[in-house]
Design an enzyme around this catalytic site. Sequence first.
Site, PDB file in Angstrom:
ATOM      1  N   HIS A 148      23.182 159.743   2.734  1.00  0.00           N
ATOM      2  CA  HIS A 148      21.773 159.362   2.654  1.00  0.00           C
ATOM      3  C   HIS A 148      21.562 157.959   3.212  1.00  0.00           C
ATOM      4  O   HIS A 148      22.414 157.078   3.055  1.00  0.00           O
ATOM      5  CB  HIS A 148      21.291 159.364   1.200  1.00  0.00           C
ATOM      6  N   CYS A 177      21.672 160.357  -6.824  1.00  0.00           N
ATOM      7  CA  CYS A 177      22.434 159.808  -5.699  1.00  0.00           C
ATOM      8  C   CYS A 177      21.686 158.692  -4.974  1.00  0.00           C
ATOM      9  O   CYS A 177      22.267 157.654  -4.646  1.00  0.00           O
ATOM     10  CB  CYS A 177      22.810 160.923  -4.721  1.00  0.00           C
TER      11      CYS A 177
END
Length: 346
Positions: free
Chosen positions: A249, A134
């Site tokens: 994130h 990711c």
Amino acid sequence: MSRKYNIAVVGASGAVGEEIFRILEERNFPVGEILPLASASSAGEEIECCGRRFKIEELTVESFEGRDIDIAFFSAGGGVSAQYARYAVEAGAVVIDNTSHFRMNPEVPLVVPEVNPEDIRLWRETGIIANPNCSTIQMVLALKPLYDLYGGIKRVDVATYQATSGAGKKGMEELVMQMKDFFAFKLDESEHEAFLHQIALNVIPHIDTPQPGGYTREEMKMVNETNKIMHAEIAVSATCVRVPVLRSHSEAVTVTFADDVEVDVEKCRLALSEFPDVEVMDDLEHGIYPMPITATDTDITFVGRIRRDLFAPNILHMWVVADQIRVGAATNAVRIAEKWIEEEEV
């Protein structure tokens, strides 16, 4: 797209699996039948997708036999992919794997469709296409337009600020539980299982297992995957940190170009803003820049705080934020499937 495709989702009850079903529906993916698969503990539960309900079945070696599955998304952990992906391939499906198991296999393409869509054509070697980590996905989405602008990148230094959802549902639940304990004055009694230390009101500079040289496995994923995706030799150094955020994130990225490059910030902003699925939010004076709350539940990689280094004209700093469950996993997997269909239907 001229026909419908039968879909299997392994890890159907997990955070990424659930998101895949949402995204298939949102993007009007040409879904035929759906086969949701998970462990025995989730078998019998139902999922809803595209206006229909489907019962989750237990994943076994026979799950794909006679089911005419075209695309199988695997999001249940590397061990599951290692054991079961081959059965999906043998049954005639292309496997799009969200785990780390196949990523660095030289015969398996590692794909971010906006960055290296041509690699999807290599799927026939193994029947598998790997979805990157990711943190890597959102970083290369921001790096690619800059790489093209200046004809290469010499070095990347990145510090990540990774949400608890990167550890799945258990990670998010642990943060919520600990915050409840904090307000009940019971934080000292709060347990932690998803993370090595308490995550509430804390940051943990340790994600995944330690590796030689003082780096972690998560950090080395960013090093190795970036170069495989971009077909380049870029020096990458990462420090990956878990922060008490539920979702999305963030990354502080420093990009070093060749010694003779003089970074033009406005050209960088323009290149980023024109790149697919990237959006620039960069007005520091008015408090405009991406944050986890900005990116959550979107399919966009946001970039802000774009600035040239104070001491070296060939260095650029930027702040990159994306929803890692979507951009960093489920959405990227579905985008791979869409590109795969385009290749197959040519």
